[in-house]
Design a protein around this motif. Sequence first.
Motif, short mmCIF file in Angstrom:
data_model
loop_
_atom_site.label_atom_id
_atom_site.label_comp_id
_atom_site.label_asym_id
_atom_site.label_seq_id
_atom_site.Cartn_x
_atom_site.Cartn_y
_atom_site.Cartn_z
N THR A 171 42.98 33.95 46.20
CA THR A 171 43.55 35.23 45.79
C THR A 171 42.56 36.10 45.01
O THR A 171 42.95 37.15 44.48
N ALA A 172 41.30 35.69 44.94
CA ALA A 172 40.30 36.49 44.22
C ALA A 172 40.26 37.91 44.80
O ALA A 172 40.20 38.10 46.01
N GLY A 173 40.30 38.91 43.94
CA GLY A 173 40.21 40.30 44.37
C GLY A 173 41.54 40.95 44.67
O GLY A 173 41.60 42.17 44.89
N THR A 174 42.63 40.19 44.69
CA THR A 174 43.94 40.81 44.94
C THR A 174 44.37 41.63 43.73
O THR A 174 44.03 41.30 42.59
N THR A 175 45.11 42.70 43.97
CA THR A 175 45.58 43.55 42.88
C THR A 175 47.09 43.53 42.73
O THR A 175 47.62 43.71 41.63
#
Length: 303
Positions: free
Chosen positions: A73-77
Motif C-alpha cells: 500500500t506504499a503511496g496510497t492516499t
Amino acid sequence: MRQYSFGDHWEARVPHNDSTELDFFSCPICYEPLIRKGPPGLNLASIYRSGFKCQKCDKSFSSKDVYLDLTVTAGTTEYNELKPARTELFRSPLVSFLYERGWRQNFNRSGFPGRDEEFEMAQDYFKPVAGGFLVDVSCGSGLFSRKFAASGSYSAVVALDFSENMLRQCYEFIKQDDMLLTTNLALVRADVSRLPFASGSIDAVHAGAALHCWPSPSNAVAEVSRILRSGGVFVATTFLSSPLNTPFPSESSRPLRQFFGQVTNSYAYFTEKEIEDLCKSCGLINYTSKVQRAFIMFSAQKP
C-alpha cells in the motif's frame, strides 16, 4: 533528519552472493527486482537519497521520514488497511516509545532471559551464516537490529517492521551512535507476509518476540523460507502456550485455543510441537530449540 537530494540515474540490480548493496529488494506485489535511482549502499543516508521502481508493476517506492516503505500500500492516499488489534497495537506512538522503556523488560516474567543473553543465543545459531545478509523482521524499536549491525558479524542488516512508529523509534536510537549511522543498516517498512526480497537471497532472518503477533504465522514463516538461501538460518523467539497466557494450553485443546483466539482477537500462542510442525511444513529443516518456562528460542534452516 538530514536532507538529501536524489541521484540522477536508474540502476538495475541483480542479486548475487557477495554484495552489501540493495540487490536484494524486490517488489512486494510481483517479487520482480527493483530498479534503483540514487547512490549505492545500504546505510541510512544512501537509502534516503534513493528511490526504487518496479518495471513490471510500474510502482515506485521511496523513503518516508527515516525508512523505506516497501509495503503493497506504499503511496496510497485514500486506501487504509487495518490489521488485527494485536498488530495495530504496536503502531501506536505510545507503545513504540515504551517498548524499550519498560515494556520489553516485563518479558522476563515469562522466562525471557533478556536482550544481551538472547542476542548471544541468536549469534550462536547464526554462526553458519556469519558474514551474510541479515533481516530482522518485526524488529520493533530495533533493539536486536542495532546489536546485529554493531557486532560486525554481517555484511548488512535490514531492520524491518510494519509499524511506522517502531521504525521511527529505531532511528531515534540509531542516531545516537555515529557508527550505526554509517554502517550497513537500513530501516524498511514491510509486511512479514509479503517480504520485499528476492527468493533465495537472504542468509539470516531473525524475529524476536514476534510470532505470536503475526496475523498469519504460516504465511509469514513461508515467506521467511522463500527468501532464505540454501543453508540460510531462521531464528525466532516467542511465548509458548501456557496457563498464564491462554485457557487452553495443551496439545489436545488446540481447536478450543484457536477458536478462543479468533473470538477474542488475542495473541496466537503455540506449543513447541506446533512451532516445529509449522517450520517443517514451510520447508525448513534442522529444527532446534531452547525453552525456559514460557520462553522459546528456535532455529530452523533452509535445505
